[in-house]
Design an enzyme around this catalytic site. Structure first.
Site, short mmCIF file in Angstrom:
data_model
loop_
_atom_site.label_atom_id
_atom_site.label_comp_id
_atom_site.label_asym_id
_atom_site.label_seq_id
_atom_site.Cartn_x
_atom_site.Cartn_y
_atom_site.Cartn_z
N LEU A 27 33.18 50.56 35.71
CA LEU A 27 34.15 51.19 36.61
C LEU A 27 35.23 51.93 35.83
O LEU A 27 35.51 53.09 36.09
CB LEU A 27 34.77 50.13 37.52
CG LEU A 27 35.84 50.60 38.51
CD1 LEU A 27 35.25 51.59 39.51
CD2 LEU A 27 36.46 49.41 39.24
N GLU A 49 39.78 43.52 35.57
CA GLU A 49 39.56 43.37 37.01
C GLU A 49 40.86 43.50 37.80
O GLU A 49 41.07 42.86 38.82
CB GLU A 49 38.84 42.05 37.32
CG GLU A 49 37.42 42.01 36.77
CD GLU A 49 36.63 40.80 37.23
OE1 GLU A 49 36.75 40.43 38.41
OE2 GLU A 49 35.89 40.25 36.39
#
Length: 397
Positions: A133, A373
């Site tokens: 990501l 995260e």
């Protein structure tokens, strides 16, 4: 059973996992090379059946192995597993977690063909997964990613750009990749793709990081992906990313709680035995108060992690408040673990800074979870946004 107590079977399972990690997994971890995927360790996780915990419960996208809607997702079990593994072997915990993070988009949103091709070898520990990501210019602001997915003549896309800070890169066997299919559309213009590592035009470079597990950068030079590689729906990939993170954020907190508990137990043993000023360290009120604070914060973090995971299991990933609970759990647990490990080092003194000491290892490991995260600042932003949104929806008194 409530979110605030574990049943005897769960307690016994946690103890079994700690023993398993110490006796079976730690020796494999110690043979691994920092900065590289420890494939024997990943294979052992598969052989012992531990990776199965990553794929329990329903799949949002249907497909082979998907459970019926409303079925428990096993988020609490995932947290208990990560906490127990982290207590005895952080390398095993990280290898376990990265398999889940990288493969969850396939499990939850993949087609039957994607699931049947990739999930069995991931569960067996034979294929290594990665979640791609972050980018050089889009870390915390994931909606700002710029990896371009440009349409080609065959009806698919060509991926061009970079990913950075990707765990298991460049050694993973496949990547869950998030790319921009609609320029200028923000979060609504992102699509998730399953990209095998051997796809032409995909290259990677390892990064020399503080954490012992592999982290790297990926370069996409016109990498071809087709409709068969899409995870979920076109332009709905941001939802794939966020539902994955919402599931794993509480378990990042569990990882942190496991490290905090390990540091706390080491501190209890050390301060009970170490003599100073005519007695043991534990006889000093300042030390006793410090240990009490460490224990209280650890338990509070643990309870928030369990509560967030239990809510995810009972209410589902799309329910109101799930993102807020997940963010709160990750925030308090990772910040708490940093505090507890730092305090443990202080109470141990110079010996804790010696290479090979448990606390020297934990001191290096505990820093990264406050960033990946979603950094702590991002978690606070999520919490505030969710709180104000709920406030605006409340009917006037």
């Amino acid at each position: 059973m409530t979110a605030f107590s574990l049943d005897p079977e769960q307690i016994a399972r946690c103890a079994e996992l700690r023993t398993l990690a110490a006796e079976r997994l730690r020796p494999l971890a110690e043979k691994g090379e920092p900065g590289h995927v420890n494939r024997p360790l990943v294979a052992a996780l598969g052989e012992l059946g531990l990776l199965d915990a990553l794929f329990e419960g329903r799949s949002e996208g249907g497909g082979a192995g998907a459970g019926p809607p409303g079925e428990a997702s096993g988020a609490l079990d995932l947290c208990l597993t990560r906490e127990s593994l982290a207590y005895a072997c952080t390398e095993a915990e990280t290898a376990f977690a990265l398999q889940g993070l990288g493969a969850h988009p396939v499990h939850a949103h993949g087609s039957p063909e994607q699931r049947e091709r990739w999930l069995p070898p991931v569960r067996a520990g034979h294929a290594v997964a990665a979640f791609a990501l972050s980018e050089p210019g889009a870390g915390s602001d994931a909606a700002a990613l710029s990896l371009a997915a440009e349409p080609d003549a065959s009806g698919g896309w060509r991926l061009t750009g970079e990913k950075c800070w990707i765990s298991n890169a460049p050694e993973a066997d496949f990547y869950s990749v998030f790319a921009r299919t609609s320029p200028g559309a923000g979060a609504r213009g992102v699509t998730a793709f399953l990209v095998p590592a051997d796809r032409a035009g995909l290259t990677g470079t390892p990064l020399d990081m503080l954490s012992p597990h592999p982290i790297g950068a990926l370069a996409f030079d016109g990498v071809r992906v087709g409709t068969e590689d899409v995870l979920g729906e076109v332009d709905r990939g941001f939802r794939v990313a966020m539902t994955t993170l919402n599931r794993f954020r509480p378990s990042v907190g569990a990882f942190a709680v496991g490290m905090a508990q390990s540091a706390l137990d080491a501190t209890l043993a050390h301060t009970a035995e170490r003599t100073a000023f005519g007695g043991t360290l534990k006889d000093l009120q300042s030390v006793g108060h410090q240990v009490a604070e460490m224990a209280t914060r650890t338990e509070a973090a643990r309870l928030m992690v369990y509560a967030a995971a239990a809510a995810y299991d009972s209410e589902g990933p799309q329910s109101p408040g799930i993102a807020r609970r997940a963010a709160m759990a990750k925030l308090i647990a990772t910040e708490t673990a940093q505090y507890v490990v730092d305090a443990a080092v202080q109470l141990h003194g110079a010996r804790a800074l010696r290479r090979g000491h448990l606390l020297e290892h934990l001191y290096r490991e505990v820093r990264a979870p406050r960033i990946y995260e979603g950094a702590s600042e991002v978690q606070r932003t999520i919490i505030a946004k969710e709180l104000y949104a709920a406030h605006e929806e409340e009917p006037p008194a």
